[in-house]
Write a protein that holds these residues in place. Structure first.
Motif, PDB file in Angstrom:
ATOM      1  N   LYS A 155       0.841  -1.216   0.000  1.00 52.12           N
ATOM      2  CA  LYS A 155       0.000   0.000   0.000  1.00 52.12           C
ATOM      3  C   LYS A 155       0.869   1.256   0.000  1.00 52.12           C
ATOM      4  N   ALA A 156       1.899   1.245   0.827  1.00 52.68           N
ATOM      5  CA  ALA A 156       2.789   2.412   0.886  1.00 52.68           C
ATOM      6  C   ALA A 156       3.549   2.577  -0.430  1.00 52.68           C
ATOM      7  N   ALA A 157       3.928   1.461  -1.032  1.00 55.05           N
ATOM      8  CA  ALA A 157       4.618   1.536  -2.327  1.00 55.05           C
ATOM      9  C   ALA A 157       3.669   2.110  -3.381  1.00 55.05           C
ATOM     10  N   ALA A 158       2.380   1.801  -3.236  1.00 53.35           N
ATOM     11  CA  ALA A 158       1.385   2.337  -4.177  1.00 53.35           C
ATOM     12  C   ALA A 158       1.287   3.861  -4.022  1.00 53.35           C
ATOM     13  N   TRP A 159       1.477   4.332  -2.800  1.00 52.58           N
ATOM     14  CA  TRP A 159       1.507   5.795  -2.591  1.00 52.58           C
ATOM     15  C   TRP A 159       2.651   6.404  -3.394  1.00 52.58           C
ATOM     16  N   LEU A 160       3.789   5.743  -3.344  1.00 53.39           N
ATOM     17  CA  LEU A 160       4.957   6.260  -4.071  1.00 53.39           C
ATOM     18  C   LEU A 160       4.727   6.197  -5.586  1.00 53.39           C
ATOM     19  N   GLU A 161       4.048   5.138  -6.013  1.00 52.99           N
ATOM     20  CA  GLU A 161       3.761   5.020  -7.444  1.00 52.99           C
ATOM     21  C   GLU A 161       2.899   6.197  -7.914  1.00 52.99           C
ATOM     22  N   LYS A 162       1.933   6.593  -7.067  1.00 50.98           N
ATOM     23  CA  LYS A 162       1.010   7.669  -7.425  1.00 50.98           C
ATOM     24  C   LYS A 162       1.667   9.052  -7.296  1.00 50.98           C
ATOM     25  N   ASN A 163       2.455   9.237  -6.258  1.00 53.43           N
ATOM     26  CA  ASN A 163       2.980  10.575  -5.932  1.00 53.43           C
ATOM     27  C   ASN A 163       4.457  10.793  -6.241  1.00 53.43           C
TER      28      ASN A 163
END
Ligand SMILES: [Zn+2]
Length: 198
Positions: A155-163
């Motif tokens: 989930k946190a990696a997905a934040w990085l993918e988005k931002n």
């Protein structure tokens, strides 16, 4: 007034006349840069001067391979990651680098191991690139939260993918949600993801 003096006055008058019609000289303009607050990751674009000691300088270009192989992550790439990490933390997402800079020896070991696991060099390369191709030994690739469970993992990696693009960081491959590189200038759209490494 002597002749020389007259020439000087006349030429300086002419010069001020000319320069008043010109836009700001190129030499006056400092390169546009992005700074991010170390505690929060909040980004500030600056048109002149430098970032403060409480900020990371994110630069204004993609970060590419240097002339020589480094022995750690490229400092500005690391700073981009740290700024993004601080911003993620504010949103409740914890990022950690689970693999960053690798020596050529380490990359060779991982590559050979992948060949054993996947059966061929071609298949292995989709997951672990050969030492000469990988950006890990160039200090220009990080794997985040790989093998980290719970909400702090994917989930946190997905934040990085988005931002991540705000910090100049992009997820590169469709088959590796954990792998990021400094592919763009901060604030610029990331390129289309590649299917896998090759
Ligand atoms: Zn990787």
């Amino acid at each position: 007034m002597g002749r020389n003096r007259m020439i000087i006055v006349a030429s300086s008058l002419f010069l001020s006349l000319v320069t008043s019609f010109l836009p700001a000289q190129a030499t006056d303009v400092t390169v546009l840069d992005s700074c991010a607050k170390k505690t929060t990751g909040k980004i500030r674009v600056i048109t002149e001067g430098t970032c403060t000691s409480k900020e990371y300088s994110l630069g204004n270009t993609p970060i590419t391979r240097g002339e020589h192989r480094p022995d750690a992550l490229v400092p500005q790439f690391k700073d981009r990651y740290l700024a993004a990490k601080a911003a993620a933390k504010k949103k409740g997402d914890t990022l950690q680098i689970t693999s960053g800079y690798r020596t050529l020896e380490r990359q060779t070991y991982l590559y050979k191991r992948a060949i054993k696991k996947h059966g061929s060099a071609k298949e292995a390369s989709k997951w672990v690139l050969p030492p000469k191709k990988s950006n890990h030994p160039w200090g220009l690739a990080i794997d985040v939260n790989y093998g980290v469970g719970g909400t702090n993992g994917k989930k946190a990696a997905a934040w990085l993918e988005k931002n991540g693009y705000k910090y100049g960081l992009c997820r590169r491959y469709k088959n590796e949600w954990w792998h990021f590189e400094p592919l763009v200038a901060p604030g610029t759209k990331c390129p289309k993801m590649e299917r896998y490494a090759s």
